[in-house]
Design a protein around this motif. Structure first.
Motif, PDB file in Angstrom:
ATOM      1  N   PRO A  72      34.960  21.742  48.344  1.00 30.74           N
ATOM      2  CA  PRO A  72      34.549  20.586  46.495  1.00 30.74           C
ATOM      3  C   PRO A  72      32.853  21.482  46.517  1.00 30.74           C
ATOM      4  CG  PRO A  72      35.327  19.430  48.080  1.00 30.74           C
ATOM      5  CD  PRO A  72      34.996  20.696  48.839  1.00 30.74           C
ATOM      6  N   GLY A  73      32.212  21.887  45.116  1.00 32.45           N
ATOM      7  CA  GLY A  73      31.475  21.997  44.931  1.00 32.45           C
ATOM      8  C   GLY A  73      30.634  23.415  45.256  1.00 32.45           C
ATOM      9  N   SER A  74      31.653  24.972  45.350  1.00 33.24           N
ATOM     10  CA  SER A  74      31.561  25.652  46.184  1.00 33.24           C
ATOM     11  C   SER A  74      31.439  26.713  44.685  1.00 33.24           C
ATOM     12  CB  SER A  74      33.269  26.111  46.498  1.00 33.24           C
ATOM     13  OG  SER A  74      32.516  28.078  47.323  1.00 33.24           O
ATOM     14  N   GLN A  75      30.314  27.374  44.831  1.00 35.65           N
ATOM     15  CA  GLN A  75      29.943  28.309  43.899  1.00 35.65           C
ATOM     16  C   GLN A  75      30.655  29.677  43.884  1.00 35.65           C
ATOM     17  OE1 GLN A  75      28.806  27.437  41.165  1.00 35.65           O
ATOM     18  NE2 GLN A  75      29.340  25.084  41.999  1.00 35.65           N
ATOM     19  N   ILE A  76      30.764  29.872  45.364  1.00 39.92           N
ATOM     20  CA  ILE A  76      31.275  31.138  45.608  1.00 39.92           C
ATOM     21  C   ILE A  76      32.471  31.878  44.919  1.00 39.92           C
ATOM     22  CG2 ILE A  76      32.360  32.470  48.033  1.00 39.92           C
ATOM     23  CD1 ILE A  76      29.537  31.451  48.448  1.00 39.92           C
ATOM     24  N   GLU A  77      32.243  32.817  44.306  1.00 36.30           N
ATOM     25  CA  GLU A  77      32.634  33.315  43.520  1.00 36.30           C
ATOM     26  C   GLU A  77      34.574  34.070  44.269  1.00 36.30           C
ATOM     27  OE1 GLU A  77      32.478  37.524  42.572  1.00 36.30           O
ATOM     28  OE2 GLU A  77      30.854  37.952  43.626  1.00 36.30           O
ATOM     29  N   ASP A  78      34.879  33.770  43.436  1.00 43.96           N
ATOM     30  CA  ASP A  78      36.429  34.713  43.832  1.00 43.96           C
ATOM     31  C   ASP A  78      36.691  36.117  44.820  1.00 43.96           C
ATOM     32  OD1 ASP A  78      37.841  32.086  43.196  1.00 43.96           O
ATOM     33  OD2 ASP A  78      38.614  33.154  41.330  1.00 43.96           O
ATOM     34  N   ALA A  79      37.437  36.705  45.821  1.00 43.15           N
ATOM     35  CA  ALA A  79      37.690  37.136  46.995  1.00 43.15           C
ATOM     36  C   ALA A  79      39.169  37.841  46.460  1.00 43.15           C
ATOM     37  CB  ALA A  79      37.253  37.081  48.043  1.00 43.15           C
ATOM     38  N   ILE A  80      38.799  38.910  45.604  1.00 45.16           N
ATOM     39  CA  ILE A  80      40.065  40.126  45.411  1.00 45.16           C
ATOM     40  C   ILE A  80      39.847  41.086  45.915  1.00 45.16           C
ATOM     41  CG2 ILE A  80      40.896  40.854  42.974  1.00 45.16           C
ATOM     42  CD1 ILE A  80      40.537  37.827  42.853  1.00 45.16           C
ATOM     43  N   CYS A  81      41.101  41.560  46.234  1.00 45.30           N
ATOM     44  CA  CYS A  81      41.334  43.090  46.476  1.00 45.30           C
ATOM     45  C   CYS A  81      42.940  43.411  46.281  1.00 45.30           C
ATOM     46  CB  CYS A  81      41.686  42.822  48.320  1.00 45.30           C
ATOM     47  SG  CYS A  81      41.336  43.583  49.398  1.00 45.30           S
ATOM     48  N   GLY A  82      42.714  44.584  45.120  1.00 48.19           N
ATOM     49  CA  GLY A  82      43.851  45.216  45.805  1.00 48.19           C
ATOM     50  C   GLY A  82      44.023  45.426  43.115  1.00 48.19           C
ATOM     51  N   TYR A  83      43.406  44.289  43.380  1.00 50.40           N
ATOM     52  CA  TYR A  83      43.227  43.872  41.496  1.00 50.40           C
ATOM     53  C   TYR A  83      42.719  44.652  40.692  1.00 50.40           C
ATOM     54  CZ  TYR A  83      46.253  39.726  42.755  1.00 50.40           C
ATOM     55  OH  TYR A  83      47.435  39.018  43.029  1.00 50.40           O
ATOM     56  N   GLY A  84      43.188  45.031  39.167  1.00 47.39           N
ATOM     57  CA  GLY A  84      42.714  46.338  38.302  1.00 47.39           C
ATOM     58  C   GLY A  84      41.940  47.404  38.928  1.00 47.39           C
ATOM     59  N   GLN A  85      40.552  47.890  38.452  1.00 48.49           N
ATOM     60  CA  GLN A  85      40.317  49.074  39.297  1.00 48.49           C
ATOM     61  C   GLN A  85      40.361  49.568  40.778  1.00 48.49           C
ATOM     62  OE1 GLN A  85      40.030  51.452  36.809  1.00 48.49           O
ATOM     63  NE2 GLN A  85      40.734  49.711  34.941  1.00 48.49           N
ATOM     64  N   ASP A  86      40.611  48.282  41.319  1.00 47.03           N
ATOM     65  CA  ASP A  86      40.406  48.071  43.300  1.00 47.03           C
ATOM     66  C   ASP A  86      41.968  48.383  43.481  1.00 47.03           C
ATOM     67  OD1 ASP A  86      39.170  48.483  45.737  1.00 47.03           O
ATOM     68  OD2 ASP A  86      39.915  45.765  45.590  1.00 47.03           O
ATOM     69  N   PRO A  87      42.226  49.847  43.940  1.00 41.74           N
ATOM     70  CA  PRO A  87      43.641  50.024  44.313  1.00 41.74           C
ATOM     71  C   PRO A  87      43.957  49.296  45.092  1.00 41.74           C
ATOM     72  CG  PRO A  87      42.091  51.508  45.824  1.00 41.74           C
ATOM     73  CD  PRO A  87      41.235  50.803  44.531  1.00 41.74           C
ATOM     74  N   PRO A  88      45.493  48.733  45.471  1.00 38.32           N
ATOM     75  CA  PRO A  88      46.749  48.272  46.745  1.00 38.32           C
ATOM     76  C   PRO A  88      45.425  48.338  48.204  1.00 38.32           C
ATOM     77  CG  PRO A  88      47.869  48.556  45.288  1.00 38.32           C
ATOM     78  CD  PRO A  88      46.276  49.463  44.889  1.00 38.32           C
ATOM     79  N   ARG A  89      45.208  47.898  48.858  1.00 44.19           N
ATOM     80  CA  ARG A  89      45.248  48.522  50.598  1.00 44.19           C
ATOM     81  C   ARG A  89      46.046  48.346  50.930  1.00 44.19           C
ATOM     82  NH1 ARG A  89      40.908  48.126  47.781  1.00 44.19           N
ATOM     83  NH2 ARG A  89      39.052  47.185  48.294  1.00 44.19           N
ATOM     84  N   ARG A  90      46.136  49.360  52.291  1.00 43.86           N
ATOM     85  CA  ARG A  90      47.368  49.414  53.045  1.00 43.86           C
ATOM     86  C   ARG A  90      47.482  48.969  54.231  1.00 43.86           C
ATOM     87  NH1 ARG A  90      46.634  55.775  53.650  1.00 43.86           N
ATOM     88  NH2 ARG A  90      44.130  55.098  53.460  1.00 43.86           N
TER      89      ARG A  90
END
Length: 489
Positions: A145-163
């Motif tokens: 609750p009340g967390s201001q931490i941004e979402d951790a996005i990995c492998g989406y958009g310009q970020d290539p999928p991980r292996r």
């Protein structure tokens, strides 16, 4: 008067010479007279008719086996692996609560995982499955609750999928229920390019690693289940088993019964590459049955014995009968009409020849005219030359009664002359019968017994063990050695 003691030496020589000449002339006249008197006279010799000896028991042989090779290739296993591990696993489309992980704050996530190619190789009793290029993307959101931490996005958009890469090792073994059991375990997953940590929120790499590792035991069990299901052979073996108990025709009124028994399975042997091999062997007690087609046996499929498989080899005792009609036809071609010159008296001409059995021996009855007229009987023990398939006689000689008659008739020299002349002509080539046996056995052993299951038999050697007279012909006990495989698709 001059006494005989006083005769000149020359007169004595003349008188002695005249006496010697008279003696020699008389002897020759006597011998030729006897021969002339005997020539053409009829001789009566008792025909040997001893009861035939009992047929000897079947020779002892090594056990026979039917070998069923089992070869599993990588191409056979890959569909099983794909069935256990789907190509794509995902929960994308909405944020969902993630499973609790010790040391991590509550979070929501979404992800997509693509399995990629599958590589399969085999070692000794071992199946190794690799997923060398598993691609994934993941998004993690702090749920506090009340967390201001941004979402951790990995492998989406310009970020290539991980292996990441996965390796599974499956120990393989047979069960007595005719299935293959696998015990699969995964090595630690290898992350080539992990996701980076964002702020003080949940650690994406730890989440992904924990989740992947938690799913690996489930995946291992699925792989074991699929291997067991795909290895189910009992139902197919039951159909094959019934056909193995069906007699196969070798010749009219002659049948081959395989009589399958105990079944053993060998270990799995890999070559470190794309195949793994094992074998199942069925013990056989093959026999030849004469007469109408016997009914099929109906024994159940036995449990699979988990023991080292028996050695290869097929062994069958087969009686071959060369009937007297066939043999006597060849003897007549080889003997009848032959004229045997004598050093004294008329030659002997052969007018008939017939082979038959008496006791344990074979008898040749020769009709002759000329120097002697009548039936002569020669006897011998039958022998088959394995290298040439020639039937010949051992201890070949006239019967005692025949010898006695010839001696009484002052024809002693006839014995050796006649025997020497006819012995080479009494040899009978049985290659036709041997080749026929090989061909018929090959046909009976190499056949499709049901769709997808074919017997492949090969006779490598025919070993004669005994030859003896029987009613109607000469029987040769032959041991057929070879191999027998059942190939199941």
């Amino acid at each position: 008067m001059t006494s005989p003691d006083q005769l000149p030496e020359q007169k004595i020589r003349r008188r002695c010479g005249a006496r010697l000449l008279l003696s020699w002339t008389a002897a020759c006249f006597l011998a030729s007279g006897l021969a002339a008197a005997y020539a053409g006279s009829r001789v009566v010799i008792p025909k040997p008719t001893d009861p035939l000896a009992a047929t000897p028991p079947a020779p002892s042989m090594d056990p026979s086996v039917l070998n069923i090779p089992v070869i599993v290739s990588a191409q056979d296993v890959i569909p099983v692996v794909i069935d256990a591990f789907p190509d794509v696993v995902t929960n994308e489309g909405d944020w969902r609560d993630g499973p609790p992980i010790q040391g991590q704050p509550p979070y929501q996530w979404q992800y997509r995982l693509h399995r990629g190619p599958v590589q399969v190789s085999f070692g000794d009793r071992l199946l190794e499955t690799k997923f060398p290029d598993v691609r994934y993307r993941v998004g993690v959101r702090d749920k506090r609750p009340g967390s201001q931490i941004e979402d951790a996005i990995c492998g989406y958009g310009q970020d290539p999928p991980r292996r990441l890469s996965l390796t599974a090792r499956s120990q393989l073994r047979w069960t007595d229920e005719w299935t293959v059991r696998a015990s699969t375990s995964f090595l630690q997953p290898a992350f080539q390019d992990p996701c980076r940590q964002v702020g003080s929120g949940p650690d994406v790499t730890t989440i992904v690693k924990t989740e992947v590792e938690s799913r690996l035991p489930v995946l291992a069990r699925r792989l074991d289940d699929r291997i067991r299901e795909h290895s189910e052979r009992r139902r197919a073996m039951e159909k094959t088993w019934r056909q193995l108990q069906e007699p196969a025709e070798l010749a009219p009124d002659l049948w081959l019964r395989l009589r399958p028994g105990a079944v053993q399975a060998g270990p799995f042997i890999g070559n470190g590459d794309q195949q793994i091999r094992t074998s199942v062997t069925v013990e056989l007690e093959p026999v030849i049955v004469s007469g109408p087609k016997p009914p099929a046996e109906n024994g159940p499929v036995p449990p699979l014995q988990l023991a080292p498989a028996a050695s290869d080899g097929f062994h069958l005792a087969v009686p071959i009968t060369a009937d007297y009609v066939w043999i006597n036809g060849r003897l007549k071609d080889q003997l009848v009409g032959q004229t045997i010159p004598m050093s004294l008296g008329e030659p002997v001409r052969i007018t008939s020849a017939e082979l038959y059995g008496s006791g344990r021996n074979l008898i040749i009855a020769l009709g002759v005219t000329g120097g002697v007229d009548g039936m002569l009987y020669a006897s011998g023990k039958p022998v088959l030359d394995a290298s040439t398939n020639i039937l010949r006689f051992d201890q070949f000689d006239f019967t005692m009664e025949t010898r006695n008659v010839l001696v009484r008739a002052a024809q002693r020299m006839m014995r050796g002359v006649i025997l020497d002349a006819i012995e080479p002509q009494t040899r009978i080539d049985l290659s036709e019968q041997i080749d026929t046996l090989r061909s018929r056995l090959g046909k009976a052993l190499s056949r499709e017994i049901q769709p997808g299951a074919r017997l492949e038999g090969s006779i490598t050697r025919l070993e004669p063990r005994g030859i003896y007279p029987v009613t109607g012909g000469v029987e040769i006990q032959v041991i057929a050695h070879g191999t027998l495989e059942l190939r199941v698709q």
